[in-house]
Design a protein around this motif. Structure first.
Motif, short mmCIF file in Angstrom:
data_model
loop_
_atom_site.label_atom_id
_atom_site.label_comp_id
_atom_site.label_asym_id
_atom_site.label_seq_id
_atom_site.Cartn_x
_atom_site.Cartn_y
_atom_site.Cartn_z
N ASP A 297 -27.65 105.01 -48.22
CA ASP A 297 -26.22 105.29 -48.26
C ASP A 297 -25.59 105.76 -46.64
N GLN A 298 -26.42 106.35 -46.07
CA GLN A 298 -26.29 106.85 -44.63
C GLN A 298 -26.07 105.63 -43.66
N ILE A 299 -27.03 104.47 -43.93
CA ILE A 299 -26.88 103.24 -42.93
C ILE A 299 -25.56 102.66 -43.40
N VAL A 300 -25.21 102.54 -44.78
CA VAL A 300 -23.76 102.03 -45.03
C VAL A 300 -22.73 102.73 -44.67
N ARG A 301 -22.92 103.96 -44.61
CA ARG A 301 -21.80 104.72 -44.16
C ARG A 301 -21.43 104.86 -42.56
N VAL A 302 -22.65 104.86 -41.83
CA VAL A 302 -22.39 104.50 -40.37
C VAL A 302 -21.70 103.21 -40.03
N ALA A 303 -22.31 102.29 -40.82
CA ALA A 303 -21.57 100.87 -40.54
C ALA A 303 -20.15 100.81 -40.90
N GLU A 304 -19.61 101.61 -41.93
CA GLU A 304 -18.26 101.59 -42.43
C GLU A 304 -17.56 102.38 -41.51
N ALA A 305 -18.24 103.24 -40.70
CA ALA A 305 -17.20 104.02 -39.74
C ALA A 305 -17.25 103.07 -38.60
N ILE A 306 -18.06 102.33 -38.03
CA ILE A 306 -18.01 101.34 -37.04
C ILE A 306 -16.90 100.23 -37.60
N GLN A 307 -16.97 99.78 -38.59
CA GLN A 307 -15.93 98.63 -39.33
C GLN A 307 -14.71 99.06 -39.59
N SER A 308 -14.50 100.17 -40.20
CA SER A 308 -13.27 100.39 -40.54
C SER A 308 -12.59 101.88 -40.25
N GLY A 309 -13.66 102.72 -39.32
CA GLY A 309 -13.01 104.06 -38.91
C GLY A 309 -13.17 105.16 -40.01
N ARG A 310 -14.13 104.75 -41.24
CA ARG A 310 -14.15 105.82 -42.25
C ARG A 310 -14.82 106.95 -41.50
N PRO A 311 -14.32 107.99 -41.90
CA PRO A 311 -15.04 109.44 -41.20
C PRO A 311 -16.59 109.51 -41.47
N LEU A 312 -17.26 110.17 -40.53
CA LEU A 312 -18.67 110.15 -40.67
C LEU A 312 -18.84 111.27 -41.76
N HIS A 313 -20.17 111.18 -42.36
CA HIS A 313 -20.43 112.60 -43.29
C HIS A 313 -20.86 113.71 -42.66
N CYS A 314 -21.49 113.55 -41.15
CA CYS A 314 -21.90 114.47 -40.37
C CYS A 314 -21.88 114.17 -39.07
N THR A 315 -21.03 114.91 -38.28
CA THR A 315 -20.68 114.79 -36.95
C THR A 315 -21.61 115.04 -36.18
N ALA A 316 -21.47 115.00 -34.91
CA ALA A 316 -22.24 115.74 -33.83
C ALA A 316 -21.99 117.18 -33.85
N GLN A 317 -20.92 117.67 -34.23
CA GLN A 317 -20.45 119.12 -33.92
C GLN A 317 -21.27 119.56 -35.14
N ASP A 318 -21.38 118.91 -36.44
CA ASP A 318 -22.19 119.60 -37.46
C ASP A 318 -23.93 119.63 -36.97
N GLY A 319 -24.01 118.37 -36.41
CA GLY A 319 -25.48 118.64 -35.81
C GLY A 319 -25.81 119.79 -35.14
N ARG A 320 -24.87 120.17 -34.21
CA ARG A 320 -25.04 121.28 -33.08
C ARG A 320 -25.05 122.43 -34.09
N TRP A 321 -24.22 122.61 -35.15
CA TRP A 321 -24.14 123.80 -35.62
C TRP A 321 -25.50 124.02 -36.54
N SER A 322 -26.14 122.85 -37.01
CA SER A 322 -27.37 123.12 -37.68
C SER A 322 -28.40 123.46 -36.61
N VAL A 323 -28.28 123.04 -35.49
CA VAL A 323 -29.64 123.48 -34.45
C VAL A 323 -29.27 124.80 -34.38
N ALA A 324 -27.79 125.51 -34.00
CA ALA A 324 -27.49 126.65 -33.71
C ALA A 324 -28.20 127.71 -34.74
N MET A 325 -27.84 127.42 -35.83
CA MET A 325 -28.24 128.21 -36.93
C MET A 325 -29.88 128.36 -37.03
#
Ligand SMILES: NC(=O)C1=CN([C@@H]2O[C@H](COP(=O)(O)OP(=O)(O)OC[C@H]3O[C@@H](n4cnc5c(N)ncnc54)[C@H](OP(=O)(O)O)[C@@H]3O)[C@@H](O)[C@H]2O)C=CC1
Ligand SMILES: O=C1CO[C@H](CO)[C@@H](O)[C@@H]1O
Length: 344
Positions: A297-325
């Motif tokens: 589902d993640q591969i499809v979701r990223v492709a949708e974000a590129i094709q139609s601008g659908r928001p990502l389920h997990c952004t770079a800021q979310d990734g940074r928060w996870s590392v910070a925690m």
């Protein structure tokens, strides 16, 4: 609509599953693969004879027929490889942990902004039909105001990884960045209405005296800006793969559990039970859940974000928060004290 053209860097244990997920996706195609050794490149050629295969990821990045690069290499290489991807002007799907320190995460965020590229971090559990249903029910007010969350895992030991990187503290960063990072991400997501995670107290131990820095048992209590808190706990000294999330609020409670022979089974058992303050119900989960399903589902979701601008389920800021925690939890294990979490 045109298929989104994926390049893949890393064809190890998890990279092979990424390749499979890209090949299956209805809105994507696997154009090229960069492996490391000749042996792994030969595996990639056999499995995907129509794809361009190289042992030099820069040769992949030089191609103009790629929209997005999926990076699935050992964690200590994420920053180096992701930076090269972003400099090539392509979109990026980067496996977790986003980086092994916060300056790495910040420089990737800046680079993605500079090149106007999407940067998605692979916290795929957010796409799960069950772990995602928990979030949906919390947001719909089913349990009232969420106040407490426990995410717990009992599993078999980690694999070594190519060249033993997962058992080398300098290359893995720490073991909290390996698997508990998913649970910190879920806990922060579930308790989003409680504000930001502020501090964490954690403890851990190792079953093997020859590698005390790699800790098999890990538990943390994380406090949010309100009075909500989350507990993340994991043991790697157990058997199979059994994960639980319990979230309680001012009105009710949710209890989700998942079990499989291993993390990558396609035949798990799972259950979500819910209490609204009056009665307990079993919540129907409409499709199977497990990291292989979520990866697809993640591969499809990223492709949708590129094709139609659908928001990502997990952004770079979310990734940074996870590392910070995770880094704050690791500091707490070392200091024995409660540690603040970097707010970015
Ligand atoms: N989101 C999730 O649920 C999961 C995320 N992960 C993450 O995915 C990443 C990879 O993990 P995993 O697949 O288990 O690790 P492995 O060690 O199994 O695979 C890593 C692969 O990266 C390859 N590699 C190393 N350097 C390069 C390079 N310069 N160019 C191309 N390939 C390279 C290695 O090549 P070679 O074989 O030739 O040496 C190896 O095949 C890690 O960051 C891990 O944390 C992993 C599992 C699940
Ligand atoms: O979800 C996961 C399953 O376990 C792996 C380690 O063996 C982790 O790297 C990964 O994030």
């Amino acid at each position: 609509m045109n298929l989104v053209r994926y390049g893949l860097i890393g064809f190890g244990a998890w990279g092979k599953h990424h390749a499979d997920a890209i090949a299956k996706a209805h809105n994507a195609e696997l154009v090229g693969i960069a492996a490391h050794s000749e042996a792994t490149a030969a595996d990639a050629r056999n499995a995907y004879p129509d794809a361009f295969v190289t042992t030099d990821y820069n040769a992949l990045l030089a191609r103009e027929d790629l929209d997005v690069i999926d990076v699935v290499v050992p964690s200590y290489l994420h920053h180096e490889v992701a930076t090269a991807v972003l400099q090539s002007g392509k979109h990026l799907l980067l496996e977790k942990p986003m980086g092994i320190d916060l300056p790495q995460c910040d420089s990737m965020i800046a680079s993605a902004e500079k090149h106007d590229s999407l940067l998605c971090v692979g916290h795929e559990l957010r796409l799960s039909s069950m772990w995602g249903k928990v979030k949906e029910m919390i947001d719909d007010g089913f349990i009232g105001t969420p106040q407490y969350c426990l995410v717990e895992l009992s599993r078999n030991p980690y694999r070594q990884g190519a060249g033993g990187w997962r058992y080398d503290i300098n290359r893995v960063g720490n073991w909290i960045l390996e698997e508990p990072i998913h649970f910190f991400d879920l806990a922060r997501w579930y308790l989003e209405s409680a504000g930001s995670p502020r501090s964490v107290y954690a403890t851990a131990n190792s079953r093997d005296p020859s590698r005390p820095e790699l800790q098999d048992n890990f538990s943390a209590i994380m406090h949010f800006s309100g009075d909500a808190y989350a507990v993340v706990s994991q043991t790697l000294s157990a058997f199979e793969h059994h994960q639980t999330a319990k979230v309680t609020g001012s009105k009710g409670a949710l209890w989700a559990s998942w079990s499989g022979a291993m993390d990558r089974t396609r035949h798990p058992t799972f259950k979500l039970r819910a209490f609204d303050g009056n009665e307990v119900i079993d919540v129907g989960i409409e499709k199977p859940t497990g990291e292989l399903f979520e990866l697809e589902d993640q591969i499809v979701r990223v492709a949708e974000a590129i094709q139609s601008g659908r928001p990502l389920h997990c952004t770079a800021q979310d990734g940074r928060w996870s590392v910070a925690m995770c880094l704050a939890a690791s500091a707490s294990v070392a200091s024995g004290a409660k540690e603040p979490i970097d707010q970015g």
